[in-house]
Design a protein around this motif. Structure first.
Motif, PDB file in Angstrom:
ATOM      1  N   VAL A 156       0.795  -1.391   0.174  1.00  0.00           N
ATOM      2  CA  VAL A 156      -0.127   0.129   0.011  1.00  0.00           C
ATOM      3  C   VAL A 156       0.752   1.046   0.084  1.00  0.00           C
ATOM      4  CG1 VAL A 156      -1.712   1.456   1.273  1.00  0.00           C
ATOM      5  CG2 VAL A 156      -1.943  -1.222   1.138  1.00  0.00           C
ATOM      6  N   CYS A 157       0.726   2.116  -1.288  1.00  0.00           N
ATOM      7  CA  CYS A 157       1.718   3.036  -1.070  1.00  0.00           C
ATOM      8  C   CYS A 157       0.876   4.397  -1.024  1.00  0.00           C
ATOM      9  CB  CYS A 157       2.534   3.190  -2.754  1.00  0.00           C
ATOM     10  SG  CYS A 157       3.335   4.575  -3.061  1.00  0.00           S
ATOM     11  N   ARG A 158       1.437   5.293  -0.485  1.00  0.00           N
ATOM     12  CA  ARG A 158       0.626   6.777  -0.565  1.00  0.00           C
ATOM     13  C   ARG A 158       0.402   7.392  -1.803  1.00  0.00           C
ATOM     14  NH1 ARG A 158       4.713  10.886   2.468  1.00  0.00           N
ATOM     15  NH2 ARG A 158       5.198   9.033   3.917  1.00  0.00           N
ATOM     16  N   LEU A 159       1.052   6.896  -2.780  1.00  0.00           N
ATOM     17  CA  LEU A 159       0.791   7.273  -4.182  1.00  0.00           C
ATOM     18  C   LEU A 159      -0.289   6.849  -4.843  1.00  0.00           C
ATOM     19  CD1 LEU A 159       4.444   8.428  -5.221  1.00  0.00           C
ATOM     20  CD2 LEU A 159       2.626   9.823  -4.263  1.00  0.00           C
ATOM     21  N   ASP A 160      -0.695   5.393  -4.438  1.00  0.00           N
ATOM     22  CA  ASP A 160      -1.495   4.547  -5.159  1.00  0.00           C
ATOM     23  C   ASP A 160      -2.814   5.305  -5.868  1.00  0.00           C
ATOM     24  OD1 ASP A 160      -0.347   2.257  -4.586  1.00  0.00           O
ATOM     25  OD2 ASP A 160      -1.630   1.753  -3.020  1.00  0.00           O
ATOM     26  N   GLU A 161      -3.634   6.271  -5.097  1.00  0.00           N
ATOM     27  CA  GLU A 161      -4.663   7.085  -5.570  1.00  0.00           C
ATOM     28  C   GLU A 161      -4.243   8.047  -6.861  1.00  0.00           C
ATOM     29  OE1 GLU A 161      -7.749   6.127  -5.127  1.00  0.00           O
ATOM     30  OE2 GLU A 161      -7.004   4.469  -3.887  1.00  0.00           O
ATOM     31  N   ILE A 162      -3.107   8.647  -6.346  1.00  0.00           N
ATOM     32  CA  ILE A 162      -2.606   9.638  -7.221  1.00  0.00           C
ATOM     33  C   ILE A 162      -2.056   9.071  -8.684  1.00  0.00           C
ATOM     34  CG2 ILE A 162      -0.465  11.078  -7.692  1.00  0.00           C
ATOM     35  CD1 ILE A 162      -0.685  12.151  -4.887  1.00  0.00           C
ATOM     36  N   ASN A 163      -1.550   7.721  -8.526  1.00  0.00           N
ATOM     37  CA  ASN A 163      -1.052   6.906  -9.547  1.00  0.00           C
ATOM     38  C   ASN A 163      -2.212   6.451 -10.675  1.00  0.00           C
ATOM     39  OD1 ASN A 163       1.591   7.077  -9.332  1.00  0.00           O
ATOM     40  ND2 ASN A 163       1.575   5.370  -8.020  1.00  0.00           N
ATOM     41  N   LYS A 164      -3.512   6.197  -9.828  1.00  0.00           N
ATOM     42  CA  LYS A 164      -4.623   5.758 -10.446  1.00  0.00           C
ATOM     43  C   LYS A 164      -5.347   6.979 -11.080  1.00  0.00           C
ATOM     44  CE  LYS A 164      -6.086   2.215  -7.364  1.00  0.00           C
ATOM     45  NZ  LYS A 164      -7.291   1.885  -6.164  1.00  0.00           N
ATOM     46  N   TYR A 165      -5.144   8.124 -10.475  1.00  0.00           N
ATOM     47  CA  TYR A 165      -5.491   9.525 -11.426  1.00  0.00           C
ATOM     48  C   TYR A 165      -4.879   9.814 -12.450  1.00  0.00           C
ATOM     49  CZ  TYR A 165      -6.509  14.507 -11.551  1.00  0.00           C
ATOM     50  OH  TYR A 165      -6.734  15.828 -12.209  1.00  0.00           O
ATOM     51  N   LEU A 166      -3.409   9.742 -12.208  1.00  0.00           N
ATOM     52  CA  LEU A 166      -2.825  10.136 -13.596  1.00  0.00           C
ATOM     53  C   LEU A 166      -2.660   9.053 -14.551  1.00  0.00           C
ATOM     54  CD1 LEU A 166       0.378  11.449 -11.422  1.00  0.00           C
ATOM     55  CD2 LEU A 166      -1.272  12.875 -12.512  1.00  0.00           C
ATOM     56  N   TRP A 167      -2.995   7.954 -14.411  1.00  0.00           N
ATOM     57  CA  TRP A 167      -3.073   6.877 -15.201  1.00  0.00           C
ATOM     58  C   TRP A 167      -4.170   6.975 -16.236  1.00  0.00           C
ATOM     59  CZ3 TRP A 167      -0.056   3.230 -17.523  1.00  0.00           C
ATOM     60  CH2 TRP A 167      -0.751   2.169 -18.192  1.00  0.00           C
ATOM     61  N   GLU A 168      -5.188   7.437 -15.572  1.00  0.00           N
ATOM     62  CA  GLU A 168      -6.561   7.524 -16.382  1.00  0.00           C
ATOM     63  C   GLU A 168      -6.483   8.717 -17.241  1.00  0.00           C
ATOM     64  OE1 GLU A 168      -9.657   7.741 -13.540  1.00  0.00           O
ATOM     65  OE2 GLU A 168      -9.446   5.393 -12.892  1.00  0.00           O
ATOM     66  N   LEU A 169      -5.802   9.710 -16.813  1.00  0.00           N
ATOM     67  CA  LEU A 169      -5.529  10.885 -17.554  1.00  0.00           C
ATOM     68  C   LEU A 169      -4.727  10.632 -18.759  1.00  0.00           C
ATOM     69  CD1 LEU A 169      -4.767  13.879 -14.809  1.00  0.00           C
ATOM     70  CD2 LEU A 169      -6.827  13.608 -16.315  1.00  0.00           C
ATOM     71  N   LYS A 170      -3.682   9.787 -18.524  1.00  0.00           N
ATOM     72  CA  LYS A 170      -2.829   9.555 -19.630  1.00  0.00           C
ATOM     73  C   LYS A 170      -3.532   8.386 -20.569  1.00  0.00           C
ATOM     74  CE  LYS A 170       1.463  11.166 -19.133  1.00  0.00           C
ATOM     75  NZ  LYS A 170       2.270  11.782 -20.514  1.00  0.00           N
ATOM     76  N   ASN A 171      -4.363   7.633 -19.876  1.00  0.00           N
ATOM     77  CA  ASN A 171      -5.110   6.687 -20.835  1.00  0.00           C
ATOM     78  C   ASN A 171      -6.533   6.753 -20.659  1.00  0.00           C
ATOM     79  OD1 ASN A 171      -2.341   4.778 -21.414  1.00  0.00           O
ATOM     80  ND2 ASN A 171      -2.314   5.474 -19.249  1.00  0.00           N
ATOM     81  N   PRO A 172      -7.230   7.533 -21.161  1.00  0.00           N
ATOM     82  CA  PRO A 172      -8.618   8.028 -20.795  1.00  0.00           C
ATOM     83  C   PRO A 172      -9.542   6.869 -21.561  1.00  0.00           C
ATOM     84  CG  PRO A 172      -7.685   9.450 -22.779  1.00  0.00           C
ATOM     85  CD  PRO A 172      -6.490   8.607 -22.031  1.00  0.00           C
ATOM     86  N   VAL A 173     -10.729   6.380 -21.019  1.00  0.00           N
ATOM     87  CA  VAL A 173     -11.569   5.618 -21.686  1.00  0.00           C
ATOM     88  C   VAL A 173     -12.406   6.163 -22.793  1.00  0.00           C
ATOM     89  CG1 VAL A 173     -11.860   4.660 -19.166  1.00  0.00           C
ATOM     90  CG2 VAL A 173     -13.506   6.620 -20.188  1.00  0.00           C
TER      91      VAL A 173
END
Length: 354
Positions: free
Chosen positions: A331-348
């Motif tokens: 469990v990393c403190r950046l998990d939620e940030i990583n998900k958010y940035l990943w979605e911005l880089k890889n939009p549905v």
């Protein structure tokens, strides 16, 4: 409701910096964690950074101040003093906090609270956005066993919290006073009692979080801890929380421990950094001591030069694209940030149909 977004993230409030990152610009971190000293007056049995205890380091105040000025100049928004040691052990911590605040940056401290007496509270609280004290038990005996210290420290910390709250009220301060406790087999039966004590003292919140094994930690006693039976605490906790005193039970984080990491890339390291007590500037606190993740050292170069260096760019490129996150902390403190940035880089698909 978790009004502090402990279980989420706050990167959504920095759209300008995120846009610059998305468009490929070199961005400076929003937040920097700094360890003023490596030493600690406790030897907690869960300490993630127990492997860094061999050397005692103290950050030079003037070197730190010079680099703090640069951080403010390039747009760093906040500094948290915590790290691999107890920050209040630094003899110049008050001066450091005052100087940091004078630069316009938000300041916070994470501490075990033993040295946070009334005098120190009066000097620090007016400059802090928040202070968080680590208390991992509900009585003196358990506290001494987990923190591996003398039992009197439990009483000292509670007394210091009481004094801090009085200081906050006396001067009508906005500084938030919180406590964090790690949920462990030794203390889970004491969590409700601890919650009631803290509510009576009138602190602002209590965070209850699970243990997460650090990949480089020597201690493995809680490595495979199953939190299933602890989830029932949720109902009892709800009866204690009210509008003034909040208990943040990190249930979502507990659930993550049972899941595989869904994000394939670590992208959040672009927005934060860590300065170790020996001056080393790291990309990630999960790899302190591993020079592969060290950008440079503020005794040898300036923060600005280090952040704009080719070495830093190479390390970030490796982390963003090649790092195997399955080997990172569960469990990393950046998990939620990583998900958010990943979605911005890889939009549905069909993103315009909001």
């Amino acid at each position: 409701m978790d009004k502090y977004s402990i279980e989420s993230h706050k990167l959504i409030y920095h759209p300008g910096r995120v846009y610059d990152w998305l468009t490929g610009k070199n961005i400076y971190p929003i937040y920097v964690e700094i360890s003023p000293v490596s030493g600690c007056n406790h030897r907690c049995n869960f300490c993630a950074l127990d492997y860094l205890r061999d050397n005692y380091n103290v950050l030079d105040k003037e070197i730190l101040k010079s680099n703090l000025s640069q951080m403010a100049e390039v747009g760093v928004k906040s500094i948290m003093y915590a790290g691999e040691g107890e920050p209040l052990l630094h003899k110049d911590i008050v001066d450091i906090v005052k100087f940091t605040k004078s630069l316009g940056m938000d300041v916070a401290i994470t501490t075990n609270g033993v040295f946070l007496d009334k005098i120190l509270s009066e000097k620090l609280l007016p400059r802090l956005s928040w202070i968080r004290i680590s208390i991992n038990a509900g009585n003196r005996v358990t506290y001494a066993n987990i923190h591996r210290t003398k039992s009197q420290d439990f009483d000292t910390v509670l007394s210091n919290l009481y004094s801090a709250v009085k200081v906050k009220k006396k001067y009508n301060l906005n500084s938030t006073i919180g406590v964090q406790t790690l949920l462990l087999p030794e203390n889970y039966k004491e969590i409700i009692f601890l919650s009631k004590i803290l509510k009576k003292i009138e602190i602002d919140y209590l965070i209850i979080k699970p243990y997460s094994q650090h990949p480089m930690s020597k201690s493995t006693i809680y490595k495979n801890l199953d939190y299933t039976k602890y989830l029932k605490l949720t109902e009892e906790i709800e009866n204690i929380s009210d509008k003034r005193f909040k208990i943040i039970f990190r249930k979502n984080t507990i659930e993550k421990l049972k899941q595989e990491k869904k994000c394939l890339k670590c992208l959040g390291t672009n927005f934060w950094s860590y300065i170790k007590s020996d001056g080393d500037v790291y990309a990630c606190s999960s790899f302190l001591g591993n020079k592969k993740f060290c950008y440079g050292n503020i005794y040898k170069d300036t923060f600005k030069n280090i952040w704009n260096s080719l070495k830093k760019e190479k390390i970030l490129k490796y982390i963003n694209n090649k790092l195997d996150v399955s080997k990172c902390r569960k469990v990393c403190r950046l998990d939620e940030i990583n998900k958010y940035l990943w979605e911005l880089k890889n939009p549905v698909e069909h993103v315009n149909f909001i």
